[in-house]
Design a protein around this motif. Structure first.
Motif, mmCIF file in Angstrom:
data_model
loop_
_atom_site.group_PDB
_atom_site.id
_atom_site.type_symbol
_atom_site.label_atom_id
_atom_site.label_comp_id
_atom_site.label_asym_id
_atom_site.label_seq_id
_atom_site.Cartn_x
_atom_site.Cartn_y
_atom_site.Cartn_z
ATOM 1 N N LEU A 60 -16.083 -21.378 4.649
ATOM 2 C CA LEU A 60 -15.770 -22.667 4.034
ATOM 3 C C LEU A 60 -14.594 -23.313 4.753
ATOM 4 N N SER A 61 -14.820 -24.494 5.276
ATOM 5 C CA SER A 61 -13.750 -25.234 5.946
ATOM 6 C C SER A 61 -12.935 -25.994 4.908
ATOM 7 N N ALA A 62 -11.879 -26.637 5.357
ATOM 8 C CA ALA A 62 -11.058 -27.452 4.450
ATOM 9 C C ALA A 62 -11.883 -28.603 3.891
ATOM 10 N N TYR A 63 -12.800 -29.121 4.689
ATOM 11 C CA TYR A 63 -13.677 -30.207 4.220
ATOM 12 C C TYR A 63 -14.593 -29.721 3.106
ATOM 13 N N ASP A 64 -15.089 -28.496 3.245
ATOM 14 C CA ASP A 64 -15.964 -27.921 2.222
ATOM 15 C C ASP A 64 -15.230 -27.712 0.903
ATOM 16 N N LEU A 65 -13.930 -27.416 0.987
ATOM 17 C CA LEU A 65 -13.138 -27.147 -0.204
ATOM 18 C C LEU A 65 -12.548 -28.409 -0.825
ATOM 19 N N ALA A 66 -12.653 -29.533 -0.135
ATOM 20 C CA ALA A 66 -11.963 -30.754 -0.552
ATOM 21 C C ALA A 66 -12.384 -31.214 -1.949
ATOM 22 N N LYS A 67 -13.697 -31.182 -2.228
ATOM 23 C CA LYS A 67 -14.177 -31.693 -3.513
ATOM 24 C C LYS A 67 -13.681 -30.857 -4.678
ATOM 25 N N SER A 68 -13.781 -29.534 -4.547
ATOM 26 C CA SER A 68 -13.332 -28.662 -5.636
ATOM 27 C C SER A 68 -11.828 -28.749 -5.833
ATOM 28 N N GLN A 69 -11.088 -28.935 -4.747
ATOM 29 C CA GLN A 69 -9.634 -29.039 -4.864
ATOM 30 C C GLN A 69 -9.225 -30.350 -5.524
ATOM 31 N N ALA A 70 -9.948 -31.433 -5.205
ATOM 32 C CA ALA A 70 -9.663 -32.721 -5.841
ATOM 33 C C ALA A 70 -9.966 -32.647 -7.335
ATOM 34 N N THR A 71 -11.049 -31.940 -7.693
ATOM 35 C CA THR A 71 -11.393 -31.768 -9.106
ATOM 36 C C THR A 71 -10.326 -30.948 -9.824
ATOM 37 N N LEU A 72 -9.824 -29.908 -9.151
ATOM 38 C CA LEU A 72 -8.772 -29.071 -9.728
ATOM 39 C C LEU A 72 -7.532 -29.894 -10.025
ATOM 40 N N ARG A 73 -7.139 -30.745 -9.112
ATOM 41 C CA ARG A 73 -5.954 -31.585 -9.287
ATOM 42 C C ARG A 73 -6.124 -32.522 -10.480
ATOM 43 N N LYS A 74 -7.317 -33.085 -10.618
ATOM 44 C CA LYS A 74 -7.563 -34.033 -11.700
ATOM 45 C C LYS A 74 -7.618 -33.336 -13.047
ATOM 46 N N GLU A 75 -8.295 -32.195 -13.117
ATOM 47 C CA GLU A 75 -8.441 -31.484 -14.386
ATOM 48 C C GLU A 75 -7.113 -30.963 -14.922
ATOM 49 N N ARG A 76 -6.242 -30.515 -14.043
ATOM 50 C CA ARG A 76 -4.979 -29.921 -14.475
ATOM 51 C C ARG A 76 -3.822 -30.917 -14.510
ATOM 52 N N GLY A 77 -4.103 -32.160 -14.132
ATOM 53 C CA GLY A 77 -3.072 -33.193 -14.216
ATOM 54 C C GLY A 77 -1.885 -32.943 -13.302
ATOM 55 N N PHE A 78 -2.148 -32.532 -12.088
ATOM 56 C CA PHE A 78 -1.072 -32.234 -11.141
ATOM 57 C C PHE A 78 -0.281 -33.484 -10.784
ATOM 58 N N LEU A 79 1.013 -33.280 -10.555
ATOM 59 C CA LEU A 79 1.887 -34.380 -10.132
ATOM 60 C C LEU A 79 1.831 -34.613 -8.636
ATOM 61 N N ILE A 80 1.500 -33.589 -7.866
ATOM 62 C CA ILE A 80 1.544 -33.693 -6.401
ATOM 63 C C ILE A 80 0.555 -34.738 -5.899
ATOM 64 N N HIS A 81 0.875 -35.310 -4.748
ATOM 65 C CA HIS A 81 0.061 -36.348 -4.129
ATOM 66 C C HIS A 81 -1.271 -35.754 -3.674
ATOM 67 N N SER A 82 -2.319 -36.581 -3.687
ATOM 68 C CA SER A 82 -3.636 -36.124 -3.236
ATOM 69 C C SER A 82 -3.605 -35.662 -1.784
#
Length: 367
Positions: A60-82
């Motif tokens: 899995l490349s960083a591109y492959d992981l991008a969608k799941s990581q973006a979903t993780l950030r949204k679900e957990r309400g992270f403060l860090i920049h996208s």
């Protein structure tokens, strides 16, 4: 027609004021969560069991992981920049390639083995606004010793040291200043003197670690963790300041800098390890290189073999020249051929300078 401005990239590091520690520690925790999530997903798909078939290995490349990581950030309400999420995922993939592993070490957010805080970002995520650094909708006051308002921020990071202090590190483009220095210098690295120049200038070995070694031992035995970290920081800062002053002086006066390619990592595996690491040779060479580049100077590393033994005047390797470990105590010697008297380290520095000029055939035929 005016020529385009020539620039070089430089990393500036300034300390963030302590009142921002809570928000930065929360962001660092979120970065650790992103890293660990990428680690878990990459490791799972790297060894995927297929019934009656075996194991399926999926990279899995960083591109492959991008969608799941973006979903993780949204679900957990992270403060860090996208962009920080993207940068962490890309750094994870780069490390997997470098170490050829599908699963890396987990980033730990608490306890004695916790990972130091790290919040990376890409160009555009952090800007200078109203005398502060603006990142992810938050403003951070820093001890601005560089005049950050005059620079356009590129990529960078917030980082934490062992004492819990936070720093803002950012890459900027600085104009190359035309050096007026006409000097040329060869530099020999050593332990008695950390660096010796062919013109006689020396950086004395201050032995910063050994000077505070007894105090460090007392603090370690007393399990005073904060005191131990403070002593280590003091050693590092004193060494850094000494090397900065020396390298700045050398670069200001010389347009050509030649240095021996002594390997500190190789010597660190010997009985001289403590002295080698205390000398800070790698730090010294790094500073000389980037400071010379910023002044349009020339920095070269050459093979220093036999530079201590050979006479810098005639190239002869005499019977009384310093050789091997037994020759370490010989600090001055005379050439049996031409009679020239030599300071051990200055002579080596002159030979290194000669090698930089490619005078092997005429000046030092035996090298």
């Amino acid at each position: 027609m005016t020529s385009p401005l020539v620039t070089v990239l430089k990393t500036l590091k300034v300390r963030v004021k302590d009142k921002h520690t809570p928000i930065l520690e929360r962001m660092a925790f979120e970065v650790n969560q992103v890293w660990n999530a990428a680690n878990e997903e990459a490791a799972y798909y790297a060894h995927l069991p297929i019934p009656e078939v075996g194991w399926l290995h999926v990279y899995l490349s960083a591109y492959d992981l991008a969608k799941s990581q973006a979903t993780l950030r949204k679900e957990r309400g992270f403060l860090i920049h996208s962009q920080t999420v993207q940068e962490v995922t890309e750094a994870h993939e780069k490390a997997r390639k470098q170490f050829k592993k599908s699963e890396l070490r987990w980033r730990i957010s608490s306890g004695s083995k916790r990972s130091l805080g790290w919040i990376p970002f890409k160009k555009g995520a952090a800007v200078w606004k109203n005398g502060q650094v603006r990142y992810a909708g938050h403003y951070f006051k820093v001890w601005d010793s560089y005049g950050l308002s005059q620079y356009e921020f590129r990529s960078g990071s917030f980082s934490q040291d062992a004492r819990g202090r936070w720093y803002f590190n950012v890459v900027v483009a600085v104009p190359v200043t035309e050096s007026i220095a006409q000097g040329q210098v060869g530099i020999d690295l050593g332990l008695k003197d950390t660096a010796t120049c062919s013109n006689g200038l020396k950086l004395e070995s201050k032995q910063f670690y050994r000077e505070l070694e007894s105090k460090l031992g007392i603090a370690q035995r007393a399990k005073q963790k904060k005191r131990v970290k403070a002593i280590h920081a003091k050693i590092k800062n004193r060494r850094l300041n000494s090397i900065h002053q020396f390298t700045t002086q050398v670069v200001k006066n010389n347009g050509l800098i030649i240095i021996g390619n002594v390997s500190s990592s190789a010597l660190a595996k010997t009985k001289m390890a403590k002295s080698v690491l205390d000398a800070g040779w790698f730090m010294l060479k790094t500073q000389l290189k980037y400071k010379a580049s910023a002044r349009s100077g020339v920095y070269l590393e050459v093979n220093e073999s036999y530079t201590t033994q050979a006479c810098s005047c005639c190239g002869c390797i005499g019977s009384n020249s310093p050789k091997g470990r037994t020759g370490l105590r010989i600090r001055e010697w005379s050439c049996p051929e031409c009679g020239a008297m030599h300071d051990r380290d200055v002579n080596a520095a002159k030979n290194i300078l000669a090698l930089g000029h490619e005078r092997l055939a005429a000046g030092i035929p035996v090298l």
